[in-house]
Write a protein that holds these residues in place. Structure first.
Motif, PDB file in Angstrom:
ATOM      1  N   GLN A  64       0.861  -1.191   0.000  1.00  0.00           N
ATOM      2  CA  GLN A  64       0.000   0.000   0.000  1.00  0.00           C
ATOM      3  C   GLN A  64       0.890   1.230   0.000  1.00  0.00           C
ATOM      4  OE1 GLN A  64      -0.130   1.969   3.071  1.00  0.00           O
ATOM      5  NE2 GLN A  64      -1.459   3.495   2.156  1.00  0.00           N
ATOM      6  N   THR A  65       0.387   2.326  -0.547  1.00  0.00           N
ATOM      7  CA  THR A  65       1.111   3.587  -0.471  1.00  0.00           C
ATOM      8  C   THR A  65       0.144   4.751  -0.392  1.00  0.00           C
ATOM      9  OG1 THR A  65       2.975   4.858  -1.391  1.00  0.00           O
ATOM     10  CG2 THR A  65       1.348   4.013  -2.966  1.00  0.00           C
ATOM     11  N   THR A  66       0.678   5.882   0.030  1.00  0.00           N
ATOM     12  CA  THR A  66      -0.056   7.141   0.187  1.00  0.00           C
ATOM     13  C   THR A  66       0.828   8.262  -0.338  1.00  0.00           C
ATOM     14  OG1 THR A  66      -1.131   6.384   2.225  1.00  0.00           O
ATOM     15  CG2 THR A  66      -1.092   8.743   1.853  1.00  0.00           C
ATOM     16  N   LYS A 100      -0.343  -1.974  -5.651  1.00  0.00           N
ATOM     17  CA  LYS A 100      -0.510  -1.546  -4.271  1.00  0.00           C
ATOM     18  C   LYS A 100      -1.893  -0.917  -4.045  1.00  0.00           C
ATOM     19  CE  LYS A 100       4.391  -0.306  -3.811  1.00  0.00           C
ATOM     20  NZ  LYS A 100       4.824  -1.655  -3.497  1.00  0.00           N
ATOM     21  N   ILE A 101      -2.403  -1.083  -2.843  1.00  0.00           N
ATOM     22  CA  ILE A 101      -3.582  -0.344  -2.404  1.00  0.00           C
ATOM     23  C   ILE A 101      -3.200   1.130  -2.299  1.00  0.00           C
ATOM     24  CG2 ILE A 101      -5.136   0.035  -0.445  1.00  0.00           C
ATOM     25  CD1 ILE A 101      -4.873  -2.992   0.137  1.00  0.00           C
ATOM     26  N   LEU A 102      -4.097   2.015  -2.692  1.00  0.00           N
ATOM     27  CA  LEU A 102      -3.838   3.456  -2.634  1.00  0.00           C
ATOM     28  C   LEU A 102      -4.718   4.111  -1.573  1.00  0.00           C
ATOM     29  CD1 LEU A 102      -2.347   5.900  -3.988  1.00  0.00           C
ATOM     30  CD2 LEU A 102      -4.395   6.153  -5.418  1.00  0.00           C
ATOM     31  N   ARG A 103      -4.068   4.710  -0.557  1.00  0.00           N
ATOM     32  CA  ARG A 103      -4.768   5.586   0.395  1.00  0.00           C
ATOM     33  C   ARG A 103      -4.565   7.011  -0.093  1.00  0.00           C
ATOM     34  NH1 ARG A 103      -4.563   7.041   4.959  1.00  0.00           N
ATOM     35  NH2 ARG A 103      -6.668   6.632   5.700  1.00  0.00           N
ATOM     36  N   CYS A 104      -5.639   7.739  -0.220  1.00  0.00           N
ATOM     37  CA  CYS A 104      -5.555   9.105  -0.747  1.00  0.00           C
ATOM     38  C   CYS A 104      -5.649  10.102   0.405  1.00  0.00           C
ATOM     39  CB  CYS A 104      -6.653   9.319  -1.786  1.00  0.00           C
ATOM     40  SG  CYS A 104      -6.423   8.291  -3.258  1.00  0.00           S
ATOM     41  N   HIS A 105      -4.862  11.178   0.304  1.00  0.00           N
ATOM     42  CA  HIS A 105      -4.616  12.066   1.441  1.00  0.00           C
ATOM     43  C   HIS A 105      -4.257  13.457   0.937  1.00  0.00           C
ATOM     44  CE1 HIS A 105      -2.822  13.202   5.375  1.00  0.00           C
ATOM     45  NE2 HIS A 105      -1.844  13.739   4.653  1.00  0.00           N
TER      46      HIS A 105
END
Length: 359
Positions: A64-66, A100-105
């Motif tokens: 995962q990444t942000t 990768k899963i994407l966390r948005c921020h």
């Protein structure tokens, strides 16, 4: 910085990587935030980039990444109604290319706003229009690609009261409701989070403020799926495993379906020594253990993974070495401790682990 020979010799030899073993323990991911190459200002030497990129892209290391900065207001809406997604697209593209899963921020935050926004004379009506426009465009641009959105970031003061941000001064708590309502309408498939620091201890007044905030949204019938605990921690005074568990249960009792550690780092008072690294490893272990033991805890994100790219030394002079890779790409003892922790917990979480791998 290199570890002493005696300390290295005392560490177990680890085969395997963080995301791989986190998933075996039942988490959905173990990830790391990153920036675009142009924003990596503290690289010790240009040759570090290939090494850094190879670690970041490894799907067994990070699942995962942000984007650390690229989706924030100052980059995405540099002028009123003018949108630029270049910075965020770099990290989104990396996530897509490496699975990768994407966390948005982050959609609404009082910091790193565009200069024009802070110079504007706002009325309640113009503020509503601006918030709606920003979220509609930014969340709409990445619709379907963000597994999670940090919709509102750091809306609380240290004492748990609402932060006197430009948003709050104009709209009060209405801005929180509006932000989550618009985000839910624009990207209904994303998990919507409230994200903050200092909300990892159950007796903290700021944790109580976060509970009150989430309850307010829930009571209003507004979609909020998760609470993000940034977890910018101190090696010499960190929450225990039970602290983390008890805190997460406060949030899940409100009906949120997810909690996550979203910006994890554990800073050390410099210079580094074996004792401080051991305390740091204990802190990382507490986070990992608690997350595995709370079924709603979906994952852990490091706020980058490479010490030269950490925000800590600039913000807290005299402190640093907060991540898992030193300047020369040797690993902190905490890395091995995390692997061993996930390994030790995996047999106790077989059903959850199978579900995570299927996902």
């Amino acid at each position: 910085m290199r570890l002493t020979v005696s300390l290295v010799a005392a560490l177990p030899l680890v085969a395997g990587q963080l995301d791989f073993y986190a998933k075996k323990a039942g988490l959905q991911y173990f990830g790391a935030a990153t920036d675009t190459p142009g924003q990596r200002e503290r690289a010790p030497f240009p040759a570090s980039y290939p090494k850094y990129d190879a670690i970041l892209k490894d799907p067994k290391e990070f699942g995962q990444t942000t984007p650390t900065n690229g989706m924030k207001f100052m980059f995405t809406e540099p002028e009123p109604g003018v949108f630029n997604y270049t910075e965020g697209e770099y990290v989104e593209g990396l996530a897509e290319d490496t699975g990768k899963i994407l966390r948005c921020h982050a959609l609404v935050w009082h910091n790193q706003l565009s200069p024009w926004f802070e110079k504007e004379t706002w009325t309640p009506e113009t503020m509503r229009v601006a918030i709606t426009r920003h979220i509609t465009n930014v969340a709409g641009h990445w619709k379907g690609r963000c597994a999670h959105w940090d919709v509102v970031n750091e809306a609380l003061e240290e004492d748990g009261t609402y932060r006197q941000s430009i948003f709050y001064k104009v709209l009060g708590e209405e801005y929180l409701k509006l932000a989550f309502q618009v985000a839910a309408a624009v990207d209904p498939g994303a998990k919507l989070y409230y994200n903050d620091y200092g909300i990892e201890r159950p007796a903290s007044v700021k944790t109580a403020g976060a509970v009150k905030l989430v309850k307010m949204l829930k009571d209003a019938g507004i979609k909020i799926d998760g609470v993000g605990m940034q977890a910018h921690l101190h090696a010499d005074n960190h929450p225990t495993t039970q602290d983390h568990i008890d805190t997460m249960k406060l949030y899940t009792a409100l009906g949120v379906s997810e909690v996550a550690f979203t910006e994890l780092d554990v800073r050390i008072k410099m210079p580094v020594d074996a004792e401080k690294l051991a305390m740091q490893a204990d802190s990382y272990k507490a986070v990992a253990t608690a997350c595995v033991k709370v079924k709603e805890c979906v994952g852990i994100t490091l706020w980058d993974f490479y010490d030269p790219f950490s925000w800590v030394p600039d913000t807290f002079p005299g402190q640093g070495a907060s991540l898992l890779w030193f300047d020369d790409f040797t690993k902190h003892p905490a890395y091995d401790v995390l692997i061993e922790t996930f390994k030790s917990l995996a047999p106790k979480c077989t059903k959850r682990a199978k579900k995570a791998f299927k996902a």
